[in-house]
Design a protein around this motif. Sequence first.
Motif, PDB file in Angstrom:
ATOM      1  N   ASP A 173       0.869  -1.172   0.000  1.00 14.34           N
ATOM      2  CA  ASP A 173       0.000   0.000   0.000  1.00 14.34           C
ATOM      3  C   ASP A 173       0.909   1.228   0.000  1.00 14.34           C
ATOM      4  O   ASP A 173       1.500   1.588   1.019  1.00 14.34           O
ATOM      5  CB  ASP A 173      -0.899  -0.014   1.229  1.00 14.34           C
ATOM      6  N   ALA A 174       1.033   1.863  -1.139  1.00 16.08           N
ATOM      7  CA  ALA A 174       1.957   2.987  -1.297  1.00 16.08           C
ATOM      8  C   ALA A 174       1.602   4.162  -0.392  1.00 16.08           C
ATOM      9  O   ALA A 174       2.474   4.957  -0.034  1.00 16.08           O
ATOM     10  CB  ALA A 174       1.986   3.438  -2.748  1.00 16.08           C
TER      11      ALA A 174
ATOM     12  N   THR B 181       6.654   3.681   4.061  1.00 15.01           N
ATOM     13  CA  THR B 181       7.596   4.752   4.415  1.00 15.01           C
ATOM     14  C   THR B 181       8.937   4.582   3.710  1.00 15.01           C
ATOM     15  O   THR B 181       9.889   5.285   4.033  1.00 15.01           O
ATOM     16  CB  THR B 181       7.827   4.788   5.933  1.00 15.01           C
ATOM     17  N   ASP B 182       9.034   3.656   2.777  1.00 14.14           N
ATOM     18  CA  ASP B 182      10.267   3.380   2.027  1.00 14.14           C
ATOM     19  C   ASP B 182      11.443   3.028   2.937  1.00 14.14           C
ATOM     20  O   ASP B 182      12.583   3.405   2.680  1.00 14.14           O
ATOM     21  CB  ASP B 182      10.649   4.562   1.132  1.00 14.14           C
ATOM     22  N   CYS B 183      11.172   2.275   3.998  1.00 10.16           N
ATOM     23  CA  CYS B 183      12.244   1.897   4.927  1.00 10.16           C
ATOM     24  C   CYS B 183      13.088   0.737   4.398  1.00 10.16           C
ATOM     25  O   CYS B 183      14.170   0.480   4.909  1.00 10.16           O
ATOM     26  CB  CYS B 183      11.663   1.546   6.294  1.00 10.16           C
ATOM     27  N   ASP B 184      12.587   0.009   3.411  1.00 13.25           N
ATOM     28  CA  ASP B 184      13.286  -1.104   2.753  1.00 13.25           C
ATOM     29  C   ASP B 184      13.466  -2.345   3.626  1.00 13.25           C
ATOM     30  O   ASP B 184      14.201  -3.259   3.258  1.00 13.25           O
ATOM     31  CB  ASP B 184      14.647  -0.671   2.205  1.00 13.25           C
TER      32      ASP B 184
ATOM     33  N   ASP C 165       2.962  -1.953   8.594  1.00 17.68           N
ATOM     34  CA  ASP C 165       2.007  -2.948   8.107  1.00 17.68           C
ATOM     35  C   ASP C 165       1.345  -2.526   6.797  1.00 17.68           C
ATOM     36  O   ASP C 165       0.141  -2.517   6.647  1.00 17.68           O
ATOM     37  CB  ASP C 165       0.943  -3.211   9.168  1.00 17.68           C
ATOM     38  N   CYS C 166       2.214  -2.187   5.829  1.00 16.87           N
ATOM     39  CA  CYS C 166       1.666  -1.748   4.539  1.00 16.87           C
ATOM     40  C   CYS C 166       1.623  -2.873   3.526  1.00 16.87           C
ATOM     41  O   CYS C 166       1.215  -2.721   2.420  1.00 16.87           O
ATOM     42  CB  CYS C 166       2.468  -0.572   3.987  1.00 16.87           C
TER      43      CYS C 166
ATOM     44  N   ALA D  13       9.803   5.504  -7.667  1.00 15.98           N
ATOM     45  CA  ALA D  13       8.453   5.806  -7.182  1.00 15.98           C
ATOM     46  C   ALA D  13       8.172   5.200  -5.810  1.00 15.98           C
ATOM     47  O   ALA D  13       7.119   5.422  -5.236  1.00 15.98           O
ATOM     48  CB  ALA D  13       7.423   5.309  -8.182  1.00 15.98           C
ATOM     49  N   GLY D  14       9.084   4.403  -5.281  1.00 14.14           N
ATOM     50  CA  GLY D  14       8.906   3.765  -3.977  1.00 14.14           C
ATOM     51  C   GLY D  14       9.206   2.280  -4.055  1.00 14.14           C
ATOM     52  O   GLY D  14       9.731   1.778  -5.047  1.00 14.14           O
ATOM     53  N   VAL D  15       8.848   1.564  -3.008  1.00 14.21           N
ATOM     54  CA  VAL D  15       9.083   0.125  -2.931  1.00 14.21           C
ATOM     55  C   VAL D  15       7.965  -0.593  -3.670  1.00 14.21           C
ATOM     56  O   VAL D  15       6.784  -0.277  -3.493  1.00 14.21           O
ATOM     57  CB  VAL D  15       9.141  -0.338  -1.460  1.00 14.21           C
TER      58      VAL D  15
END
Length: 75
Positions: free
Chosen positions: A26-27, A31-34, A74-75, A52-54
Motif C-alpha cells: 500500500d503505497a 515509508t520506504d524503509c526497505d 504494516d503496509c 516511485a517507492g518500494v
Amino acid sequence: MSAGRAGRIARRSRHPHWRLPPLRIDADLCTDCDVCIGHCPPQFGAIFHMPAGVVIVPELCSGCGLCAPPCPVDC
C-alpha cells in the motif's frame, strides 16, 4: 525462452507451484524503509526500491509473506 527470474518477468507468469496470491504494498502507508526487501527470500527477489517507492513484482512474488511481519507500518 530464458529460465528463472528474467524469464518469468518476460513471460509475465508466476511459478505454477505458488498457490498463494502475490503480496502488494500500500503505497499510501509505505515509508520506504526497505525492511521488506531484506526479508524477501533471495530465490524470489520480488521486492525492489524504485524511484516511485518500494514495489513487489507479482511475477516473482511467491506469496510467502516473510516480508510482511517485519514491516513497521504494516503496509
